[in-house]
Design a protein around this motif. Structure first.
Motif, PDB file in Angstrom:
ATOM      1  N   VAL A  40       0.829  -1.205   0.000  1.00 46.64           N
ATOM      2  CA  VAL A  40       0.000   0.000   0.000  1.00 46.64           C
ATOM      3  C   VAL A  40       0.861   1.252   0.000  1.00 46.64           C
ATOM      4  CG1 VAL A  40      -0.382   0.330   2.491  1.00 46.64           C
ATOM      5  CG2 VAL A  40      -2.143   1.001   0.884  1.00 46.64           C
ATOM      6  N   GLN A  41       1.995   1.232   0.666  1.00 46.81           N
ATOM      7  CA  GLN A  41       2.851   2.412   0.703  1.00 46.81           C
ATOM      8  C   GLN A  41       3.488   2.681  -0.662  1.00 46.81           C
ATOM      9  OE1 GLN A  41       5.231   1.278   4.097  1.00 46.81           O
ATOM     10  NE2 GLN A  41       4.117   2.686   5.436  1.00 46.81           N
ATOM     11  N   ILE A  42       3.897   1.642  -1.370  1.00 43.61           N
ATOM     12  CA  ILE A  42       4.451   1.826  -2.711  1.00 43.61           C
ATOM     13  C   ILE A  42       3.377   2.376  -3.646  1.00 43.61           C
ATOM     14  CG2 ILE A  42       5.335   0.603  -4.748  1.00 43.61           C
ATOM     15  CD1 ILE A  42       6.821  -1.246  -2.736  1.00 43.61           C
ATOM     16  N   LEU A  43       2.192   1.770  -3.613  1.00 42.43           N
ATOM     17  CA  LEU A  43       1.103   2.234  -4.469  1.00 42.43           C
ATOM     18  C   LEU A  43       0.717   3.672  -4.120  1.00 42.43           C
ATOM     19  CD1 LEU A  43      -1.072   1.801  -6.616  1.00 42.43           C
ATOM     20  CD2 LEU A  43      -2.481   0.700  -4.853  1.00 42.43           C
ATOM     21  N   PHE A  44       0.580   3.960  -2.846  1.00 44.94           N
ATOM     22  CA  PHE A  44       0.187   5.303  -2.420  1.00 44.94           C
ATOM     23  C   PHE A  44       1.251   6.329  -2.813  1.00 44.94           C
ATOM     24  CE2 PHE A  44      -0.513   8.501   1.098  1.00 44.94           C
ATOM     25  CZ  PHE A  44      -1.695   8.999   0.570  1.00 44.94           C
ATOM     26  N   ASP A  63     -11.723  10.706 -15.175  1.00 45.98           N
ATOM     27  CA  ASP A  63     -10.444  10.135 -14.758  1.00 45.98           C
ATOM     28  C   ASP A  63      -9.867  10.879 -13.558  1.00 45.98           C
ATOM     29  OD1 ASP A  63     -10.557   8.182 -16.727  1.00 45.98           O
ATOM     30  OD2 ASP A  63      -9.570   9.458 -18.206  1.00 45.98           O
ATOM     31  N   ARG A  64     -10.069  12.181 -13.499  1.00 46.61           N
ATOM     32  CA  ARG A  64      -9.622  12.949 -12.332  1.00 46.61           C
ATOM     33  C   ARG A  64     -10.404  12.521 -11.084  1.00 46.61           C
ATOM     34  NH1 ARG A  64      -8.204  19.190 -13.831  1.00 46.61           N
ATOM     35  NH2 ARG A  64      -6.809  18.709 -15.544  1.00 46.61           N
ATOM     36  N   ALA A  65     -11.700  12.307 -11.238  1.00 40.90           N
ATOM     37  CA  ALA A  65     -12.517  11.855 -10.107  1.00 40.90           C
ATOM     38  C   ALA A  65     -12.049  10.478  -9.631  1.00 40.90           C
ATOM     39  CB  ALA A  65     -13.991  11.822 -10.491  1.00 40.90           C
ATOM     40  N   ILE A  66     -11.764   9.580 -10.579  1.00 43.27           N
ATOM     41  CA  ILE A  66     -11.263   8.251 -10.214  1.00 43.27           C
ATOM     42  C   ILE A  66      -9.927   8.395  -9.486  1.00 43.27           C
ATOM     43  CG2 ILE A  66     -10.403   6.045 -11.100  1.00 43.27           C
ATOM     44  CD1 ILE A  66     -12.479   6.342 -13.388  1.00 43.27           C
ATOM     45  N   TYR A  67      -9.084   9.301  -9.965  1.00 40.29           N
ATOM     46  CA  TYR A  67      -7.790   9.529  -9.322  1.00 40.29           C
ATOM     47  C   TYR A  67      -7.973  10.005  -7.881  1.00 40.29           C
ATOM     48  CZ  TYR A  67      -3.417  11.721  -7.992  1.00 40.29           C
ATOM     49  OH  TYR A  67      -2.289  12.088  -7.294  1.00 40.29           O
ATOM     50  N   ILE A  68      -8.838  10.965  -7.675  1.00 34.27           N
ATOM     51  CA  ILE A  68      -9.062  11.503  -6.324  1.00 34.27           C
ATOM     52  C   ILE A  68      -9.588  10.414  -5.394  1.00 34.27           C
ATOM     53  CG2 ILE A  68     -10.497  13.110  -4.981  1.00 34.27           C
ATOM     54  CD1 ILE A  68     -10.147  15.059  -7.436  1.00 34.27           C
ATOM     55  N   VAL A  69     -10.552   9.639  -5.873  1.00 35.06           N
ATOM     56  CA  VAL A  69     -11.079   8.535  -5.071  1.00 35.06           C
ATOM     57  C   VAL A  69      -9.966   7.545  -4.752  1.00 35.06           C
ATOM     58  CG1 VAL A  69     -12.607   6.517  -5.157  1.00 35.06           C
ATOM     59  CG2 VAL A  69     -13.461   8.771  -5.851  1.00 35.06           C
ATOM     60  N   THR A  70      -9.126   7.258  -5.724  1.00 31.48           N
ATOM     61  CA  THR A  70      -8.034   6.305  -5.533  1.00 31.48           C
ATOM     62  C   THR A  70      -7.052   6.796  -4.478  1.00 31.48           C
ATOM     63  OG1 THR A  70      -8.243   5.613  -7.840  1.00 31.48           O
ATOM     64  CG2 THR A  70      -6.219   5.005  -6.712  1.00 31.48           C
ATOM     65  N   VAL A  71      -6.700   8.086  -4.524  1.00 33.09           N
ATOM     66  CA  VAL A  71      -5.769   8.647  -3.537  1.00 33.09           C
ATOM     67  C   VAL A  71      -6.380   8.605  -2.136  1.00 33.09           C
ATOM     68  CG1 VAL A  71      -4.632  10.784  -2.784  1.00 33.09           C
ATOM     69  CG2 VAL A  71      -4.487  10.070  -5.174  1.00 33.09           C
ATOM     70  N   VAL A  72      -7.648   8.947  -2.022  1.00 36.16           N
ATOM     71  CA  VAL A  72      -8.304   8.918  -0.710  1.00 36.16           C
ATOM     72  C   VAL A  72      -8.376   7.483  -0.181  1.00 36.16           C
ATOM     73  CG1 VAL A  72     -10.477   9.350   0.508  1.00 36.16           C
ATOM     74  CG2 VAL A  72      -9.562  11.069  -1.059  1.00 36.16           C
ATOM     75  N   LEU A  73      -8.720   6.538  -1.037  1.00 38.25           N
ATOM     76  CA  LEU A  73      -8.740   5.133  -0.617  1.00 38.25           C
ATOM     77  C   LEU A  73      -7.351   4.677  -0.188  1.00 38.25           C
ATOM     78  CD1 LEU A  73     -11.078   3.584  -3.340  1.00 38.25           C
ATOM     79  CD2 LEU A  73     -11.535   3.702  -0.869  1.00 38.25           C
ATOM     80  N   LEU A 115      -7.324  -1.613   0.673  1.00 37.04           N
ATOM     81  CA  LEU A 115      -6.271  -1.854  -0.317  1.00 37.04           C
ATOM     82  C   LEU A 115      -6.856  -2.464  -1.581  1.00 37.04           C
ATOM     83  CD1 LEU A 115      -3.324  -1.906  -1.206  1.00 37.04           C
ATOM     84  CD2 LEU A 115      -3.069  -4.068   0.046  1.00 37.04           C
ATOM     85  N   LEU A 116      -7.791  -3.377  -1.428  1.00 36.31           N
ATOM     86  CA  LEU A 116      -8.473  -3.952  -2.591  1.00 36.31           C
ATOM     87  C   LEU A 116      -9.183  -2.857  -3.381  1.00 36.31           C
ATOM     88  CD1 LEU A 116      -9.594  -6.347  -4.268  1.00 36.31           C
ATOM     89  CD2 LEU A 116     -11.443  -6.481  -2.613  1.00 36.31           C
ATOM     90  N   ALA A 117      -9.882  -1.970  -2.693  1.00 41.70           N
ATOM     91  CA  ALA A 117     -10.586  -0.879  -3.376  1.00 41.70           C
ATOM     92  C   ALA A 117      -9.592   0.070  -4.043  1.00 41.70           C
ATOM     93  CB  ALA A 117     -11.459  -0.115  -2.374  1.00 41.70           C
ATOM     94  N   THR A 118      -8.476   0.356  -3.374  1.00 41.84           N
ATOM     95  CA  THR A 118      -7.457   1.232  -3.957  1.00 41.84           C
ATOM     96  C   THR A 118      -6.874   0.623  -5.218  1.00 41.84           C
ATOM     97  OG1 THR A 118      -6.878   2.005  -1.730  1.00 41.84           O
ATOM     98  CG2 THR A 118      -5.287   2.457  -3.495  1.00 41.84           C
ATOM     99  N   MET A 119      -6.518  -0.648  -5.150  1.00 41.82           N
ATOM    100  CA  MET A 119      -5.933  -1.307  -6.317  1.00 41.82           C
ATOM    101  C   MET A 119      -6.927  -1.384  -7.464  1.00 41.82           C
ATOM    102  SD  MET A 119      -3.600  -4.178  -4.439  1.00 41.82           S
ATOM    103  CE  MET A 119      -2.864  -4.789  -5.933  1.00 41.82           C
ATOM    104  N   THR A 120      -8.185  -1.608  -7.123  1.00 42.37           N
ATOM    105  CA  THR A 120      -9.222  -1.668  -8.155  1.00 42.37           C
ATOM    106  C   THR A 120      -9.359  -0.327  -8.857  1.00 42.37           C
ATOM    107  OG1 THR A 120     -10.433  -3.357  -6.905  1.00 42.37           O
ATOM    108  CG2 THR A 120     -11.673  -2.106  -8.556  1.00 42.37           C
ATOM    109  N   SER A 121      -9.462   0.743  -8.095  1.00 43.38           N
ATOM    110  CA  SER A 121      -9.644   2.049  -8.728  1.00 43.38           C
ATOM    111  C   SER A 121      -8.374   2.496  -9.446  1.00 43.38           C
ATOM    112  CB  SER A 121     -10.136   3.086  -7.729  1.00 43.38           C
ATOM    113  OG  SER A 121      -9.228   3.266  -6.687  1.00 43.38           O
TER     114      SER A 121
END
Length: 165
Positions: A40-44, A63-73, A115-121
């Motif tokens: 998670v730290q590498i991905l984040f 895509d920006r919205a997906i990015y923001i959601v991904t960063v928050v997750l 982490l699953l949600a982050t990787m998915t997004s």
């Protein structure tokens, strides 16, 4: 007679006190958390750099919205997976290790789901930007099913299949 004694020993499990069991479970949990924390730290860390690239300005609103959601997750997953370390530090020496193990285990599970949600997004975002093809949701769904099978399906099946009732 010896077979009966061996069977009884298997059913009882380890011969350890509550404190010894908590110590063992804490050690196992921290080893598991280390693996997830690294991922998670590498991905984040990677996600945090994206906003500073020239390509970010050209992303579509979706895509920006997906990015923001991904960063928050990713931030939430990082918090949940680092939480057990903080918990241990703050309650160490207070004679609450069994309870700390329970709460740390819960935080770790939540962290894995996040982490699953982050990787998915993140996968959705990367594939959308890389391909612009309509099959991206199907690819992402396939990967999510694979994660669910590896992270939850096999462990739950194993628990059900091999634990005594």
């Amino acid at each position: 007679m010896a077979d009966t004694a061996a069977g009884a020993e298997r059913r009882r499990g380890r011969n350890e006190t509550e404190e010894e069991r908590a110590d063992r479970m804490w050690g196992e949990l921290i080893q598991e958390v280390r693996v997830a924390q690294t991922g998670v730290q590498i991905l984040f860390g990677f996600l945090l750099t994206v906003v500073f690239t020239p390509r970010y300005a050209t992303l579509e609103d979706t895509d920006r919205a997906i990015y923001i959601v991904t960063v928050v997750l990713g931030a939430c997953a990082t918090g949940a997976l680092i939480g057990p370390v903080s918990l241990h530090r703050l309650v160490s020496g207070r004679r609450v290790k069994p309870q700390a193990v329970t709460w740390a285990s819960r935080m770790t599970f939540v962290g894995l789901v996040l982490l699953l949600a982050t990787m998915t997004s993140a996968l959705l975002l990367i594939l959308r930007v890389a391909t612009h093809d309509g099959y991206v949701p199907y690819l992402v769904t396939g990967v999510v099913v694979w994660y669910l099978l590896c992270w939850f399906g096999v462990p739950l099946w194993t628990r059900h299949r091999y634990t005594s009732r």
